[in-house]
Motif scaffolding. Structure first.
Motif, short mmCIF file in Angstrom:
data_model
loop_
_atom_site.label_atom_id
_atom_site.label_comp_id
_atom_site.label_asym_id
_atom_site.label_seq_id
_atom_site.Cartn_x
_atom_site.Cartn_y
_atom_site.Cartn_z
N UNK A 1 0.83 -1.23 0.02
CA UNK A 1 -0.05 0.14 -0.13
C UNK A 1 0.73 1.41 -0.09
N UNK A 2 2.04 1.10 -0.09
CA UNK A 2 3.01 2.51 -0.40
C UNK A 2 2.26 3.42 -1.44
N UNK A 3 2.23 4.52 -0.97
CA UNK A 3 1.62 5.55 -1.84
C UNK A 3 2.26 6.37 -2.84
N UNK A 4 3.85 5.98 -2.76
CA UNK A 4 5.01 6.95 -3.15
C UNK A 4 5.60 6.34 -4.40
N UNK A 5 5.06 6.23 -5.59
CA UNK A 5 6.06 6.03 -6.81
C UNK A 5 5.67 6.71 -7.97
N UNK A 6 6.67 7.50 -8.30
CA UNK A 6 6.38 8.32 -9.48
C UNK A 6 7.76 8.88 -9.90
N UNK A 7 7.75 9.18 -11.45
CA UNK A 7 8.99 9.76 -12.08
C UNK A 7 8.58 10.80 -12.91
N UNK A 8 9.04 12.14 -12.90
CA UNK A 8 8.66 13.14 -13.84
C UNK A 8 10.01 13.86 -14.18
N UNK A 9 9.76 14.67 -15.22
CA UNK A 9 10.91 15.50 -15.94
C UNK A 9 11.47 16.46 -14.79
N UNK A 10 13.06 16.57 -14.77
CA UNK A 10 13.66 17.49 -14.09
C UNK A 10 14.22 18.37 -15.17
N UNK A 11 13.92 19.97 -15.02
CA UNK A 11 14.03 20.72 -16.18
C UNK A 11 14.77 21.76 -15.58
#
Length: 261
Positions: free
Chosen positions: A118-128
């Motif tokens: 149930x971990x709620x933290x999984x993401x990736x997004x661009x670093x600009x």
């Protein structure tokens, strides 16, 4: 060069890569590695990325790690201090003339917790990261957008976007420009011309092939024996002559920064 493993490799002239550095892809050879002219990659640097690009006159100091599944592009005149981490799992773009102080960490993902549990933290997004951005040192940066000329003081933990020419500090970092001012103050074209003419005079080199101009529209770009430095847009006509390279190295990192026209 045994420490570089890439299917498509573009390696610029006068670039120094320490024999202990490793440059490869995530699971074998990188798909594409492009490193510009007059760069330096120091001891024990690891670049583990399938698509990596580094601009001219950029320096990656010892024990720095660059890694990620998505492309990582770093512009011209970058300075990346020792023991830094640049993560490109979510994709990372760093503009021209950027400084990343020693022991800084730039992240484009969050991943570890057990999703089944149930971990709620999984993401990736661009670093600009825009042009002329400076993370002074020991900074930790989330996948944000840092606009041109923004700056984070030493030890900042940056979790939100950074506005143009603003200064940030603290954990979490906050905009302190009202108290600290901005990273850059306006300089007129006339003053820039005078400053650059003085730099040219002070430089211990052959000045005959170097010209300082307001803009490139007023010169004959077909004169390939001359290198023009335009102060209005910070561009230069790259000829790769011995004198040009010597003058560029004299200007960097703090006197002035120019990128190829």
């Amino acid at each position: 060069m045994n420490q570089i493993s890439a299917l498509n490799l573009e390696l610029g002239v006068n670039t120094i890569i320490d024999p202990t550095a490793i440059i490869r892809g995530i699971n074998g050879p990188a798909k594409r590695i492009k490193i510009g002219d007059n760069c330096y990659i120091g001891a024990n640097v690891q670049i583990i990325c399938d698509d990596f690009e580094l601009g001219d006159y950029s320096k990656i100091q010892n024990n720095t790690t660059v890694h990620g599944y998505k492309p990582c592009k770093i512009g011209h005149n970058a300075w990346i201090g020792q023991f830094s981490i640049i993560d490109s799992i979510g994709g990372t773009t760093i503009g021209n003339n950027c400084g990343i102080g020693a022991h800084s960490q730039l992240w484009s993902h969050i991943k570890f917790g057990d999703m089944l549990e149930g971990c709620r933290f999984l993401s990736d997004s661009p670093l600009t990261i825009g042009n002329d951005v400076w993370f002074v040192g020991h900074c930790i940066v989330s996948p944000i957008t840092a606009k041109d000329k923004s700056m984070a003081l030493v030890g900042s933990v940056v979790t939100k976007d950074m506005e143009e020419n603003c200064i940030y500090a603290g954990s979490p970092a906050k905009n302190i420009s009202e108290k600290a001012g901005n990273q850059f103050s306006p300089v007129s074209v006339e003053d820039k011309l005078a400053i650059m003419q003085q730099h040219l005079k002070d430089w211990d080199g052959d000045q005959s092939s170097i010209r300082i101009v307001s803009n490139l529209e007023d010169v004959n770009l077909n004169q390939e024996d001359l290198t023009y430095f335009s102060v209005s847009d910070r561009k230069y006509t790259k000829r790769s002559s011995e004198q040009e390279i010597s003058f560029m190295k004299y200007l960097l990192p703090e006197k002035a920064k120019f990128t190829p026209n």
